[in-house]
Design an enzyme around this catalytic site. Structure first.
Site, PDB file in Angstrom:
ATOM      1  N   ASP A  78      45.059 -36.128  52.084  1.00 56.89           N
ATOM      2  CA  ASP A  78      44.617 -36.625  50.778  1.00 56.89           C
ATOM      3  C   ASP A  78      44.917 -38.123  50.732  1.00 56.89           C
ATOM      4  O   ASP A  78      45.292 -38.735  51.746  1.00 56.89           O
ATOM      5  CB  ASP A  78      45.258 -35.824  49.627  1.00 56.89           C
ATOM      6  CG  ASP A  78      46.745 -36.102  49.460  1.00 56.89           C
ATOM      7  OD1 ASP A  78      47.328 -36.845  50.297  1.00 56.89           O
ATOM      8  OD2 ASP A  78      47.330 -35.589  48.496  1.00 56.89           O
ATOM      9  N   CYS A 116      49.832 -34.911  53.234  1.00 55.01           N
ATOM     10  CA  CYS A 116      49.745 -35.271  51.812  1.00 55.01           C
ATOM     11  C   CYS A 116      51.047 -36.002  51.491  1.00 55.01           C
ATOM     12  O   CYS A 116      51.687 -36.546  52.406  1.00 55.01           O
ATOM     13  CB  CYS A 116      49.486 -34.059  50.916  1.00 55.01           C
ATOM     14  SG  CYS A 116      50.738 -32.770  50.912  1.00 55.01           S
ATOM     15  N   THR A 121      53.996 -34.787  50.396  1.00 56.22           N
ATOM     16  CA  THR A 121      55.162 -34.049  50.897  1.00 56.22           C
ATOM     17  C   THR A 121      54.832 -33.091  52.033  1.00 56.22           C
ATOM     18  O   THR A 121      55.736 -32.615  52.718  1.00 56.22           O
ATOM     19  CB  THR A 121      55.769 -33.194  49.765  1.00 56.22           C
ATOM     20  OG1 THR A 121      54.739 -32.276  49.307  1.00 56.22           O
ATOM     21  CG2 THR A 121      56.249 -34.050  48.605  1.00 56.22           C
ATOM     22  N   HIS A 124      58.244 -19.877  67.243  1.00 53.14           N
ATOM     23  CA  HIS A 124      58.592 -18.617  66.568  1.00 53.14           C
ATOM     24  C   HIS A 124      57.495 -18.092  65.654  1.00 53.14           C
ATOM     25  O   HIS A 124      57.321 -16.878  65.536  1.00 53.14           O
ATOM     26  CB  HIS A 124      59.863 -18.799  65.732  1.00 53.14           C
ATOM     27  CG  HIS A 124      61.105 -18.908  66.568  1.00 53.14           C
ATOM     28  ND1 HIS A 124      62.374 -18.768  66.043  1.00 53.14           N
ATOM     29  CD2 HIS A 124      61.280 -19.153  67.895  1.00 53.14           C
ATOM     30  CE1 HIS A 124      63.267 -18.922  67.008  1.00 53.14           C
ATOM     31  NE2 HIS A 124      62.623 -19.170  68.136  1.00 53.14           N
ATOM     32  N   HIS A 169      58.971 -12.343  68.376  1.00 50.45           N
ATOM     33  CA  HIS A 169      58.242 -13.145  67.392  1.00 50.45           C
ATOM     34  C   HIS A 169      56.810 -12.644  67.214  1.00 50.45           C
ATOM     35  O   HIS A 169      56.236 -12.756  66.134  1.00 50.45           O
ATOM     36  CB  HIS A 169      58.244 -14.615  67.803  1.00 50.45           C
ATOM     37  CG  HIS A 169      59.622 -15.156  68.002  1.00 50.45           C
ATOM     38  ND1 HIS A 169      60.549 -15.216  66.986  1.00 50.45           N
ATOM     39  CD2 HIS A 169      60.245 -15.616  69.120  1.00 50.45           C
ATOM     40  CE1 HIS A 169      61.675 -15.710  67.461  1.00 50.45           C
ATOM     41  NE2 HIS A 169      61.528 -15.957  68.742  1.00 50.45           N
TER      42      HIS A 169
HETATM   43  C1  RB5 Z   1      49.506 -36.535  45.342  1.00 49.48           C
HETATM   44  O1  RB5 Z   1      50.053 -37.402  44.406  1.00 49.48           O
HETATM   45  C2  RB5 Z   1      50.580 -35.515  45.791  1.00 49.48           C
HETATM   46  O2  RB5 Z   1      50.847 -34.642  44.754  1.00 49.48           O
HETATM   47  C3  RB5 Z   1      50.115 -34.791  47.017  1.00 49.48           C
HETATM   48  O3  RB5 Z   1      49.863 -35.705  48.020  1.00 49.48           O
HETATM   49  C4  RB5 Z   1      51.078 -33.796  47.645  1.00 49.48           C
HETATM   50  O4  RB5 Z   1      52.337 -34.350  47.816  1.00 49.48           O
HETATM   51  C5  RB5 Z   1      51.126 -32.457  47.086  1.00 49.48           C
HETATM   52  O5  RB5 Z   1      51.809 -31.563  47.617  1.00 49.48           O
END
Ligand code: RB5
Length: 160
Positions: free
Chosen positions: A8, A65, A67, A98, A133
């Site tokens: 994203d 993204c 996180t 695994h 596994h």
């Molecule tokens: C976008 O701001 C953020 O929410 C997205 O990149 C991501 O971290 C969601 O899990």
């Protein structure tokens, strides 16, 4: 090896770094966007990468993204996908060894470029260990098949 890649807006820059790294390793890369920092919704990108991997059009997928969490949650809704958030090298390796993960998700707001490349390298170089596994991953596949067929009614079969 063919790798499907997506991000994203939060992961766009890191995705392009990863793309360069994969190409330098001689891997075939399918970049499924996004292509700018214009905000997009990560489930849309996750679906493109996940369906390509699940359909056999790519061997592995990598999604970025902020996180890594949203991409993993979304990608895991596509049957046949085992997406793992790995923002460290150990987790990336174990996700393959695994869990036979076929999609790696990364957080561009969590890791720097250098660490991200080490994570990607670990994920690509590791391979599924099978053995005990394999039994567990097969149970994940069966769980997915049961709930796809029966929805929450599948819970009853799981309790038997
Ligand atoms: C976008 O701001 C953020 O929410 C997205 O990149 C991501 O971290 C969601 O899990």
């Amino acid at each position: 090896m063919r790798v499907a890649l997506g991000a994203d807006h939060a992961g766009f820059k890191l995705k392009d770094e990863i793309k360069g790294f994969l190409a330098s390793q001689g891997l075939e890369v399918e970049d499924l966007g996004t292509h700018s920092e214009e905000p997009v919704d990560y489930p849309d990108v996750a679906e493109r990468v996940a369906t390509l991997v699940a359909g056999g059009g790519a061997d592995l997928g990598i999604l970025v993204c902020g996180t890594g969490i949203g991409q993993a949650i979304a990608a895991n809704k596509v049957p046949g996908v085992r997406a793992a958030v790995a923002n460290d090298v150990f987790t990336a390796r174990l996700a393959r060894e695994h869990n036979n993960a076929n999609v790696l998700t990364l957080g561009a707001r969590v890791v720097g470029v250098g660490l991200a490349m080490e994570i990607v390298r670990a994920f690509l170089e590791a391979s599924f260990e099978g053995g005990r596994h394999a039994r567990r991953v097969e149970k994940i596949r069966a769980l997915e098949a049961r709930y796809m067929a029966e929805g929450v009614a599948g819970r009853e079969e799981g309790r038997r």
